[in-house]
Design a protein around this motif. Structure first.
Motif, PDB file in Angstrom:
ATOM      1  N   ASP A  49       1.015  -1.255   0.042  1.00 47.00           N
ATOM      2  CA  ASP A  49       0.121   0.004  -0.015  1.00 47.00           C
ATOM      3  C   ASP A  49       0.994   1.071   0.123  1.00 47.00           C
ATOM      4  O   ASP A  49       0.589   2.075  -0.598  1.00 47.00           O
ATOM      5  N   ARG A  50       2.044   1.302   0.645  1.00 44.63           N
ATOM      6  CA  ARG A  50       2.770   2.442   0.871  1.00 44.63           C
ATOM      7  C   ARG A  50       3.462   2.657  -0.556  1.00 44.63           C
ATOM      8  O   ARG A  50       3.664   3.964  -0.880  1.00 44.63           O
ATOM      9  N   VAL A  51       3.855   1.554  -1.255  1.00 44.77           N
ATOM     10  CA  VAL A  51       4.704   1.611  -2.360  1.00 44.77           C
ATOM     11  C   VAL A  51       3.479   2.257  -3.395  1.00 44.77           C
ATOM     12  O   VAL A  51       3.923   3.033  -4.095  1.00 44.77           O
ATOM     13  N   GLU A  52       2.290   1.667  -3.441  1.00 46.62           N
ATOM     14  CA  GLU A  52       1.387   2.202  -4.335  1.00 46.62           C
ATOM     15  C   GLU A  52       1.240   3.744  -4.150  1.00 46.62           C
ATOM     16  O   GLU A  52       0.960   4.535  -5.267  1.00 46.62           O
ATOM     17  N   LEU A  53       1.068   4.295  -2.857  1.00 47.27           N
ATOM     18  CA  LEU A  53       0.924   5.688  -2.514  1.00 47.27           C
ATOM     19  C   LEU A  53       2.240   6.419  -3.319  1.00 47.27           C
ATOM     20  O   LEU A  53       2.111   7.494  -3.596  1.00 47.27           O
ATOM     21  N   ARG A  54       3.427   5.986  -2.933  1.00 49.42           N
ATOM     22  CA  ARG A  54       4.576   6.655  -3.633  1.00 49.42           C
ATOM     23  C   ARG A  54       4.464   6.739  -5.004  1.00 49.42           C
ATOM     24  O   ARG A  54       4.973   7.742  -5.614  1.00 49.42           O
ATOM     25  N   ARG A  57       2.001   9.287  -6.131  1.00 43.49           N
ATOM     26  CA  ARG A  57       2.601  10.747  -5.886  1.00 43.49           C
ATOM     27  C   ARG A  57       3.868  11.025  -7.004  1.00 43.49           C
ATOM     28  O   ARG A  57       3.825  12.034  -7.691  1.00 43.49           O
ATOM     29  N   ILE A  58       4.500  10.036  -7.326  1.00 49.81           N
ATOM     30  CA  ILE A  58       5.528  10.113  -8.382  1.00 49.81           C
ATOM     31  C   ILE A  58       4.865  10.453  -9.675  1.00 49.81           C
ATOM     32  O   ILE A  58       5.349  11.386 -10.548  1.00 49.81           O
ATOM     33  N   GLU A  59       3.882   9.521 -10.286  1.00 50.98           N
ATOM     34  CA  GLU A  59       3.191   9.763 -11.324  1.00 50.98           C
ATOM     35  C   GLU A  59       2.660  11.108 -11.489  1.00 50.98           C
ATOM     36  O   GLU A  59       2.494  11.738 -12.516  1.00 50.98           O
ATOM     37  N   ARG A  60       2.136  11.711 -10.418  1.00 50.16           N
ATOM     38  CA  ARG A  60       1.399  13.120 -10.554  1.00 50.16           C
ATOM     39  C   ARG A  60       2.545  14.169 -10.737  1.00 50.16           C
ATOM     40  O   ARG A  60       2.228  15.088 -11.480  1.00 50.16           O
TER      41      ARG A  60
END
Length: 69
Positions: A49-54, A57-60
């Protein structure tokens, strides 16, 4: 003569009782191991879940993410 079959029955019942005790111990051990596996799996899910959030954020930041709907 009747005491012989009774003793034989007691021998078999004791054997069954020992086997049931061993099975009970095995089930208790398996339950403990399963609890440990579940805890570890929950930790893996938290990390994913934390990796997905990161990644989101990088994609944004790179304007790679789709616009929110």
């Amino acid at each position: 003569m009747t005491s012989q079959p009774d003793n034989l029955m007691l021998v078999y019942l004791r054997r069954i009782d020992e086997k049931v005790d061993r099975l009970s111990d095995d089930v208790r051990e398996v339950n403990g191991r399963m609890a440990a596996v579940e805890e570890n799996l929950a930790g893996v899910h938290r990390r994913i879940d934390r990796v997905e959030l990161r990644i989101e954020r990088i994609e944004r930041r790179l304007d790679l993410a789709d616009a929110p709907h």
